[in-house]
Scaffold this active site. Sequence first.
Site, PDB file in Angstrom:
ATOM      1  N   PHE A 123       0.873  -1.176   0.000  1.00 61.69           N
ATOM      2  CA  PHE A 123       0.000   0.000   0.000  1.00 61.69           C
ATOM      3  C   PHE A 123       0.901   1.214   0.000  1.00 61.69           C
ATOM      4  CE2 PHE A 123      -2.301   3.156   2.623  1.00 61.69           C
ATOM      5  CZ  PHE A 123      -3.608   3.074   2.188  1.00 61.69           C
ATOM      6  N   SER A 126       2.334   7.379   1.268  1.00 60.06           N
ATOM      7  CA  SER A 126       3.276   8.436   1.673  1.00 60.06           C
ATOM      8  C   SER A 126       4.312   8.726   0.590  1.00 60.06           C
ATOM      9  CB  SER A 126       4.035   8.006   2.931  1.00 60.06           C
ATOM     10  OG  SER A 126       3.133   7.712   3.961  1.00 60.06           O
ATOM     11  N   GLU A 127       4.790   9.957   0.618  1.00 62.10           N
ATOM     12  CA  GLU A 127       5.891  10.378  -0.262  1.00 62.10           C
ATOM     13  C   GLU A 127       6.887  11.139   0.599  1.00 62.10           C
ATOM     14  OE1 GLU A 127       4.304  12.497  -3.638  1.00 62.10           O
ATOM     15  OE2 GLU A 127       2.985  10.828  -4.185  1.00 62.10           O
ATOM     16  N   PRO A 128       8.095  11.375   0.088  1.00 66.59           N
ATOM     17  CA  PRO A 128       9.090  12.051   0.926  1.00 66.59           C
ATOM     18  C   PRO A 128       8.573  13.355   1.556  1.00 66.59           C
ATOM     19  CG  PRO A 128      10.146  11.155  -1.012  1.00 66.59           C
ATOM     20  CD  PRO A 128       8.676  10.913  -1.194  1.00 66.59           C
ATOM     21  N   TRP A 156       8.349   4.624   2.424  1.00 64.48           N
ATOM     22  CA  TRP A 156       7.882   3.877   3.621  1.00 64.48           C
ATOM     23  C   TRP A 156       6.908   2.769   3.233  1.00 64.48           C
ATOM     24  CZ3 TRP A 156      11.646   5.771   5.880  1.00 64.48           C
ATOM     25  CH2 TRP A 156      11.839   7.128   6.120  1.00 64.48           C
ATOM     26  N   ARG A 268      14.708 -15.443  37.969  1.00 59.54           N
ATOM     27  CA  ARG A 268      15.912 -14.687  38.340  1.00 59.54           C
ATOM     28  C   ARG A 268      15.996 -14.500  39.863  1.00 59.54           C
ATOM     29  NH1 ARG A 268      21.036 -13.177  37.171  1.00 59.54           N
ATOM     30  NH2 ARG A 268      21.454 -11.013  37.749  1.00 59.54           N
ATOM     31  N   ILE A 337      13.278  -5.018  33.674  1.00 59.81           N
ATOM     32  CA  ILE A 337      13.173  -6.180  34.571  1.00 59.81           C
ATOM     33  C   ILE A 337      14.295  -7.183  34.278  1.00 59.81           C
ATOM     34  CG2 ILE A 337      11.729  -8.235  35.048  1.00 59.81           C
ATOM     35  CD1 ILE A 337       9.276  -6.317  34.799  1.00 59.81           C
ATOM     36  N   GLU A 363       1.016   3.953   9.748  1.00 62.63           N
ATOM     37  CA  GLU A 363      -0.454   3.994   9.584  1.00 62.63           C
ATOM     38  C   GLU A 363      -1.077   5.130  10.420  1.00 62.63           C
ATOM     39  OE1 GLU A 363      -2.597   0.424   8.911  1.00 62.63           O
ATOM     40  OE2 GLU A 363      -0.813  -0.647   8.257  1.00 62.63           O
ATOM     41  N   SER A 366       0.866   8.787  16.457  1.00 66.86           N
ATOM     42  CA  SER A 366      -0.010   8.993  17.630  1.00 66.86           C
ATOM     43  C   SER A 366      -0.615  10.392  17.598  1.00 66.86           C
ATOM     44  CB  SER A 366       0.796   8.813  18.919  1.00 66.86           C
ATOM     45  OG  SER A 366       1.239   7.486  19.020  1.00 66.86           O
TER      46      SER A 366
HETATM   47  N1  CAA Z   1     -12.900   7.850   5.890  1.00 66.46           N
HETATM   48  C1  CAA Z   1     -13.411   8.392   4.756  1.00 66.46           C
HETATM   49  N2  CAA Z   1     -13.304   9.706   4.466  1.00 66.46           N
HETATM   50  C2  CAA Z   1     -12.671  10.489   5.352  1.00 66.46           C
HETATM   51  C3  CAA Z   1     -12.126   9.985   6.548  1.00 66.46           C
HETATM   52  C4  CAA Z   1     -12.266   8.600   6.804  1.00 66.46           C
HETATM   53  N3  CAA Z   1     -11.771   8.062   7.914  1.00 66.46           N
HETATM   54  N4  CAA Z   1     -11.549  11.000   7.238  1.00 66.46           N
HETATM   55  C5  CAA Z   1     -11.746  12.108   6.503  1.00 66.46           C
HETATM   56  N5  CAA Z   1     -12.424  11.795   5.371  1.00 66.46           N
HETATM   57  C6  CAA Z   1     -12.816  12.692   4.286  1.00 66.46           C
HETATM   58  C7  CAA Z   1     -13.321  14.036   4.819  1.00 66.46           C
HETATM   59  O1  CAA Z   1     -14.716  13.996   5.073  1.00 66.46           O
HETATM   60  C8  CAA Z   1     -12.992  14.978   3.687  1.00 66.46           C
HETATM   61  O2  CAA Z   1     -13.946  14.900   2.675  1.00 66.46           O
HETATM   62  P1  CAA Z   1     -14.786  16.221   2.193  1.00 66.46           P
HETATM   63  O3  CAA Z   1     -13.775  17.234   1.763  1.00 66.46           O
HETATM   64  O4  CAA Z   1     -15.657  15.710   1.091  1.00 66.46           O
HETATM   65  O5  CAA Z   1     -15.563  16.639   3.410  1.00 66.46           O
HETATM   66  C9  CAA Z   1     -11.717  14.380   3.114  1.00 66.46           C
HETATM   67  O6  CAA Z   1     -11.666  13.001   3.530  1.00 66.46           O
HETATM   68  C10 CAA Z   1     -10.458  15.058   3.606  1.00 66.46           C
HETATM   69  O7  CAA Z   1     -10.496  15.048   5.005  1.00 66.46           O
HETATM   70  P2  CAA Z   1      -9.708  16.085   5.886  1.00 66.46           P
HETATM   71  O8  CAA Z   1      -9.988  17.475   5.388  1.00 66.46           O
HETATM   72  O9  CAA Z   1      -9.999  15.766   7.306  1.00 66.46           O
HETATM   73  O10 CAA Z   1      -8.202  15.717   5.494  1.00 66.46           O
HETATM   74  P3  CAA Z   1      -6.846  16.249   6.055  1.00 66.46           P
HETATM   75  O11 CAA Z   1      -5.964  16.515   4.908  1.00 66.46           O
HETATM   76  O12 CAA Z   1      -7.072  17.301   7.091  1.00 66.46           O
HETATM   77  O13 CAA Z   1      -6.215  14.910   6.746  1.00 66.46           O
HETATM   78  C11 CAA Z   1      -5.733  13.328   8.430  1.00 66.46           C
HETATM   79  C12 CAA Z   1      -6.785  14.238   7.767  1.00 66.46           C
HETATM   80  C13 CAA Z   1      -6.486  12.629   9.542  1.00 66.46           C
HETATM   81  C14 CAA Z   1      -4.589  14.119   9.002  1.00 66.46           C
HETATM   82  C15 CAA Z   1      -5.220  12.304   7.369  1.00 66.46           C
HETATM   83  O14 CAA Z   1      -4.476  12.931   6.367  1.00 66.46           O
HETATM   84  C16 CAA Z   1      -4.389  11.194   7.963  1.00 66.46           C
HETATM   85  O15 CAA Z   1      -4.943  10.233   8.515  1.00 66.46           O
HETATM   86  N6  CAA Z   1      -3.037  11.308   7.833  1.00 66.46           N
HETATM   87  C17 CAA Z   1      -2.142  10.212   8.200  1.00 66.46           C
HETATM   88  C18 CAA Z   1      -1.851   9.379   6.994  1.00 66.46           C
HETATM   89  C19 CAA Z   1      -1.393   8.001   7.354  1.00 66.46           C
HETATM   90  O16 CAA Z   1      -1.961   7.329   8.214  1.00 66.46           O
HETATM   91  N7  CAA Z   1      -0.362   7.534   6.655  1.00 66.46           N
HETATM   92  C20 CAA Z   1       0.132   6.216   6.821  1.00 66.46           C
HETATM   93  C21 CAA Z   1       0.508   5.661   5.484  1.00 66.46           C
HETATM   94  S1  CAA Z   1       0.406   3.904   5.324  1.00 66.46           S
HETATM   95  C22 CAA Z   1       1.817   3.341   6.054  1.00 66.46           C
HETATM   96  O17 CAA Z   1       2.051   3.626   7.184  1.00 66.46           O
HETATM   97  C23 CAA Z   1       2.776   2.517   5.271  1.00 66.46           C
HETATM   98  C24 CAA Z   1       2.746   1.067   5.503  1.00 66.46           C
HETATM   99  O18 CAA Z   1       3.157   0.328   4.604  1.00 66.46           O
HETATM  100  C25 CAA Z   1       2.308   0.460   6.770  1.00 66.46           C
END
Ligand code: CAA
Length: 379
Positions: A123, A126-128, A156, A268, A337, A363, A366
Amino acid sequence: MNFNLTEEQKLIKKTARDFAVNELAPGVIHRDSNKIWPAEEVKKMAQLGFMGIMVSNNWNGGGMDTVSYSLAMEEIARVDASASVIMSVNNSLVCYLLEKYGSDYIKETYLKQLATGDKLGAFSLSEPQSGSDASNMLAFAKREGDYYLLNGTKNWVTNGLHSNYVIVFAVTTKDVGHKGISCFIVDKQYEGFEVGKPEDKLGIKSSDTTELYFSDVKIPIENLIGNEGEGFKIALSTLDGGRIGIASQALGIAQASLDHSISYSKERQQFGKPISSNQAIQNKLANMAIEIESARLLIHKAAWLKDLKQDYGYMASMAKVYASEVAMRASTECVQIHGGYGYIQETGVERLMRDAKITQIYEGTSEIQRVVIARHLLK
Ligand code: CAA
């Protein structure tokens, strides 16, 4: 309210526990120290049905619920956090997304092979320059006739090296923010697809994490998932479920920390008695147990809400932020411990502390989970 597991849930928990103890435990320190990807072990996880636990039987999956998935994840992570993240990405970020948003063509062509574990998924969001601010991506997919031409870089990416198919999010319409992002499934065999070198990480060392580079990669239009412009919402809603997987991984690490702490402190001897007879140690064990059980309840509640098709995203964020912080505290206390023995590799507990850290980051950090929770409270 019923906290009992069903017979099916008990069975998957036991199957995962037996597999982890018998097949993952013997080589886990060696694989971690030498950054060896668990190829044989992943094959066996596939045979046990662990790579597509929640996918319906129609698409070759196990047809089980999210609570079952969480139980299996916890047991795998309790022994080998690297194996558990390989499994988590395939289940909750790839298969779940394809089943929920993919066309029948995509399910037939890709999901069926991913759900059995014959193929592995990744999946890439993310980008730099765009991590937490995920919609600020630059990867661009330009529609040209019956395909999209993809250019850009992702980073990532768990399973970046060993996967066959990758979910890719890219801008298809510029200057409209998240509404211009679309989601695709991309075969790594496509020309112009290149995998970067695996990152050298603090923990989860036997899983791979890479950059991905796309240079004029031609993606057939049938590989668009959902409609153009729906990609960002697909990503966020998929991550809601992914966070239950990572919370379960953190829980497994925390439980392992308690398991090791109990057995070592009973064994221990210092000052002529086991260190477990000291209240200082007993308090640590009790605090770990309180927090672990609380994390488990939060995770199972989030999973239960998801299975009931109720709003569960904020609960998944609560579960992830809490479980990952519990994993960090429990694994740090576990090393404490064990004293000096906790600080060396062969005891196997310093790995828990290193592996725990990433659960507070990937993902959604925090800090981002708290943003999601606060937005839910204030809406
Ligand atoms: N489900 C569906 N839609 C959602 C949603 C959800 N959980 N949360 C928000 N939305 C919708 C909103 O309603 C909005 O839609 P509208 O404009 O139509 O109302 C749209 O999505 C954008 O939402 P926000 O304006 O809230 O978006 P934002 O830019 O402020 O970002 C955020 C919100 C919570 C910060 C989000 O960007 C986020 O979760 N960031 C973290 C990203 C992340 O988890 N990255 C991990 C990558 S995967 C990984 O780790 C790699 C791996 O291989 C394990």
